[in-house]
Design a protein around this motif. Structure first.
Motif, PDB file in Angstrom:
ATOM      1  N   ALA A  61      26.802 -24.712  15.355  1.00 58.46           N
ATOM      2  CA  ALA A  61      26.146 -25.583  16.335  1.00 58.46           C
ATOM      3  C   ALA A  61      25.953 -27.062  15.530  1.00 58.46           C
ATOM      4  CB  ALA A  61      24.809 -25.247  16.966  1.00 58.46           C
ATOM      5  N   ALA A  62      26.712 -27.891  15.860  1.00 58.45           N
ATOM      6  CA  ALA A  62      26.508 -29.282  15.481  1.00 58.45           C
ATOM      7  C   ALA A  62      25.273 -29.875  15.959  1.00 58.45           C
ATOM      8  CB  ALA A  62      27.799 -30.324  15.640  1.00 58.45           C
ATOM      9  N   ALA A  63      24.317 -30.012  14.812  1.00 58.15           N
ATOM     10  CA  ALA A  63      22.992 -30.435  15.261  1.00 58.15           C
ATOM     11  C   ALA A  63      22.639 -31.839  15.134  1.00 58.15           C
ATOM     12  CB  ALA A  63      21.837 -29.715  14.133  1.00 58.15           C
ATOM     13  N   HIS A  64      21.681 -32.271  16.163  1.00 57.40           N
ATOM     14  CA  HIS A  64      21.364 -33.710  16.194  1.00 57.40           C
ATOM     15  C   HIS A  64      19.996 -34.071  15.283  1.00 57.40           C
ATOM     16  CE1 HIS A  64      18.233 -31.737  18.641  1.00 57.40           C
ATOM     17  NE2 HIS A  64      17.501 -32.803  18.487  1.00 57.40           N
ATOM     18  N   VAL A  65      19.838 -35.158  15.142  1.00 50.45           N
ATOM     19  CA  VAL A  65      18.579 -35.508  14.238  1.00 50.45           C
ATOM     20  C   VAL A  65      17.516 -36.380  15.146  1.00 50.45           C
ATOM     21  CG1 VAL A  65      19.733 -35.860  12.216  1.00 50.45           C
ATOM     22  CG2 VAL A  65      19.675 -37.718  13.682  1.00 50.45           C
ATOM     23  N   VAL A  66      16.474 -36.105  14.523  1.00 47.32           N
ATOM     24  CA  VAL A  66      15.168 -36.608  15.396  1.00 47.32           C
ATOM     25  C   VAL A  66      14.537 -37.742  14.659  1.00 47.32           C
ATOM     26  CG1 VAL A  66      13.013 -36.182  16.426  1.00 47.32           C
ATOM     27  CG2 VAL A  66      14.630 -34.387  16.150  1.00 47.32           C
ATOM     28  N   PRO A  67      14.551 -38.904  14.930  1.00 52.81           N
ATOM     29  CA  PRO A  67      13.931 -40.128  14.166  1.00 52.81           C
ATOM     30  C   PRO A  67      12.373 -40.001  14.369  1.00 52.81           C
ATOM     31  CG  PRO A  67      14.581 -40.933  16.544  1.00 52.81           C
ATOM     32  CD  PRO A  67      15.014 -39.401  16.322  1.00 52.81           C
ATOM     33  N   ASP A  68      11.758 -40.442  13.142  1.00 53.58           N
ATOM     34  CA  ASP A  68      10.462 -40.859  13.260  1.00 53.58           C
ATOM     35  C   ASP A  68      10.068 -42.249  14.114  1.00 53.58           C
ATOM     36  OD1 ASP A  68       7.734 -41.538  12.849  1.00 53.58           O
ATOM     37  OD2 ASP A  68       7.855 -41.566  10.548  1.00 53.58           O
ATOM     38  N   PRO A  69       9.511 -42.003  15.413  1.00 54.81           N
ATOM     39  CA  PRO A  69       9.238 -43.061  16.336  1.00 54.81           C
ATOM     40  C   PRO A  69       8.205 -43.989  15.635  1.00 54.81           C
ATOM     41  CG  PRO A  69       7.902 -41.332  17.078  1.00 54.81           C
ATOM     42  CD  PRO A  69       8.564 -40.764  15.759  1.00 54.81           C
ATOM     43  N   PHE A  70       7.605 -43.994  14.582  1.00 58.84           N
ATOM     44  CA  PHE A  70       6.703 -44.839  13.927  1.00 58.84           C
ATOM     45  C   PHE A  70       7.360 -45.610  12.649  1.00 58.84           C
ATOM     46  CE2 PHE A  70       4.063 -41.563  15.942  1.00 58.84           C
ATOM     47  CZ  PHE A  70       3.649 -42.466  17.066  1.00 58.84           C
ATOM     48  N   GLY A  71       8.404 -45.159  12.253  1.00 58.64           N
ATOM     49  CA  GLY A  71       9.056 -45.556  11.200  1.00 58.64           C
ATOM     50  C   GLY A  71      10.498 -45.767  11.218  1.00 58.64           C
ATOM     51  N   GLY A  72      11.095 -46.051  10.008  1.00 57.63           N
ATOM     52  CA  GLY A  72      12.618 -46.210  10.145  1.00 57.63           C
ATOM     53  C   GLY A  72      13.570 -45.004   9.756  1.00 57.63           C
ATOM     54  N   GLY A  73      12.915 -43.960   9.387  1.00 52.95           N
ATOM     55  CA  GLY A  73      13.509 -42.736   8.801  1.00 52.95           C
ATOM     56  C   GLY A  73      13.526 -41.914   9.709  1.00 52.95           C
ATOM     57  N   LEU A  74      13.921 -40.521   9.412  1.00 53.83           N
ATOM     58  CA  LEU A  74      13.984 -39.212  10.287  1.00 53.83           C
ATOM     59  C   LEU A  74      12.726 -38.401  10.314  1.00 53.83           C
ATOM     60  CD1 LEU A  74      17.398 -37.838   9.581  1.00 53.83           C
ATOM     61  CD2 LEU A  74      16.916 -39.222  11.290  1.00 53.83           C
ATOM     62  N   ASP A  75      12.325 -37.907  11.391  1.00 60.27           N
ATOM     63  CA  ASP A  75      11.056 -36.859  11.435  1.00 60.27           C
ATOM     64  C   ASP A  75      11.667 -35.560  10.702  1.00 60.27           C
ATOM     65  OD1 ASP A  75       9.338 -34.895  12.066  1.00 60.27           O
ATOM     66  OD2 ASP A  75       8.938 -35.660  14.120  1.00 60.27           O
TER      67      ASP A  75
END
Length: 362
Positions: free
Chosen positions: A21-35
């Protein structure tokens, strides 16, 4: 809303097919990186269903917001998670650290080599992703043969090649040296034959089942064809008398429980159950990947939010706005009809809140 279908985690990975499964990423809504907690938790969810993870592919917004420094960290972290739980993992190696301008073939090779080193250090099987830079620089099939011919002898373990059609990325028009897909397929088969011992398989994402089957029949023994056809995956994975496709699919991200159950049925030779499980997912997949196909990631993340895998519907680069309200409303209905929303109450609450924000009275 309907009742969710009960697809518990299987006892292990499927035995008759290799499935990623090609997986998606989840951003950190309060910053510039990933959660990182949410991003890695979703990968553990996929591994728990016996599926492999295809990491840092286009589903993870490669070329659509996720930059190379974040991708490099994603590959390293996912590699450690895979090792800890015994999960299968492949990771994309490309050239997206280069600036968006013409590059010489030597510079393209060097960019691939830099990313290959990161993937192999993470313990993953490399996927040599289709490169926008190579598509822009190559003058014909010989240039592709030169670049891949320099890369494949270097890989520590057999790699996966990657043919992503222009419906997924218009900048890849004419990949393998020709805008004619038959001529491009001939060049790809010739390249594979020359390096078959260094190639695990090739991922084909052309949304053309007949062309995929024809190419599959031409591959050398031991080289897999991983379908990336998110329209025709049930019949391509089921196969025919001449063989079958394995899977490396973005649609397996939102339908992982159903995909795992179907593959377990296929392991038992129960093709009727396999077909019955996957049939309700096909209308959802066709809607999810409708034109412009490259915006399918928005629907993938929307479904992950509705299913409770993350606490927000946000994407890297703000791409949560890439699909219309009517498109996502229909996606919600199709996911419900397919029984893919494990907590209908949570999904309904989130859908109601989202519609309110959109100015639509629920």
């Amino acid at each position: 809303m309907g009742e969710p279908r009960a697809y518990g985690p299987p006892p292990g990975p499927p035995s008759s097919r290799v499935a990623y499964a090609a997986a998606h990423v989840v951003p950190d809504p309060f910053g510039g990186g990933l959660d990182w907690d949410a991003t890695l938790a979703f990968r553990r969810h996929l591994w728990s269903y016996g599926l492999g993870v295809a990491e840092a592919m286009d589903t993870a917004q490669r070329g659509m917001g996720l930059d190379w420094p974040a991708t490099r960290e994603l590959i390293a972290r996912s590699g450690r998670e895979a090792a800890a739980c015994g999960g299968r993992i492949v990771c994309g190696a490309g050239t997206d650290q280069l600036p968006p301008c013409p590059a010489p073939l030597g510079g393209i090779v060097a960019a691939y080599e830099e990313q290959l080193a990161v993937v192999e250090e993470a313990g993953a099987v490399p996927v040599l992703m289709a490169s926008r830079h190579l598509a822009a620089a190559a003058r014909g099939p010989d240039d592709y043969a030169e670049v891949y011919g320099r890369l494949l002898p270097q890989v520590r373990r057999p790699a996966v090649l990657h043919w992503l059609g222009p419906m997924f990325d218009p900048a890849l028009e004419g990949y393998w040296g020709s805008a004619d897909p038959d001529a491009a397929g001939d060049a790809l088969v010739e390249l594979i034959a020359a390096h078959a011992d260094r190639i695990d398989g090739v991922k084909i994402s052309l949304l053309d089942a007949d062309r995929e089957i024809a190419l599959r029949r031409r591959l050398p023994p031991g080289v897999r064809l991983y379908t990336g056809d998110d329209f025709h995956y049930p019949e391509l994975i089921r196969g025919d008398a001449s063989g079958h496709s394995d899977a490396l699919l973005g649609v397996f991200d939102p339908i992982a429980p159903a995909a795992a159950a179907a593959l377990q049925a296929l392991d038992k030779g129960d093709t009727a159950a396999y077909d019955a499980i996957l049939a309700p997912t096909v209308p959802l997949a066709r809607h999810l990947f409708e034109a412009p196909t490259f915006h399918y990631k928005t629907g993938v993340v929307f479904l992950a939010w509705l299913a409770g895998h993350q606490r927000h519907f946000r994407m890297v680069g703000g791409l949560e706005s890439a699909r219309s309200v009517p498109h996502l409303v229909r996606l919600f209905r199709l996911a419900d009809a397919a029984g893919l929303l494990p907590d209908p109450g949570l999904a309904a609450d989130r859908m109601r809140a989202w519609l309110t924000v959109q100015g639509v009275a629920p």
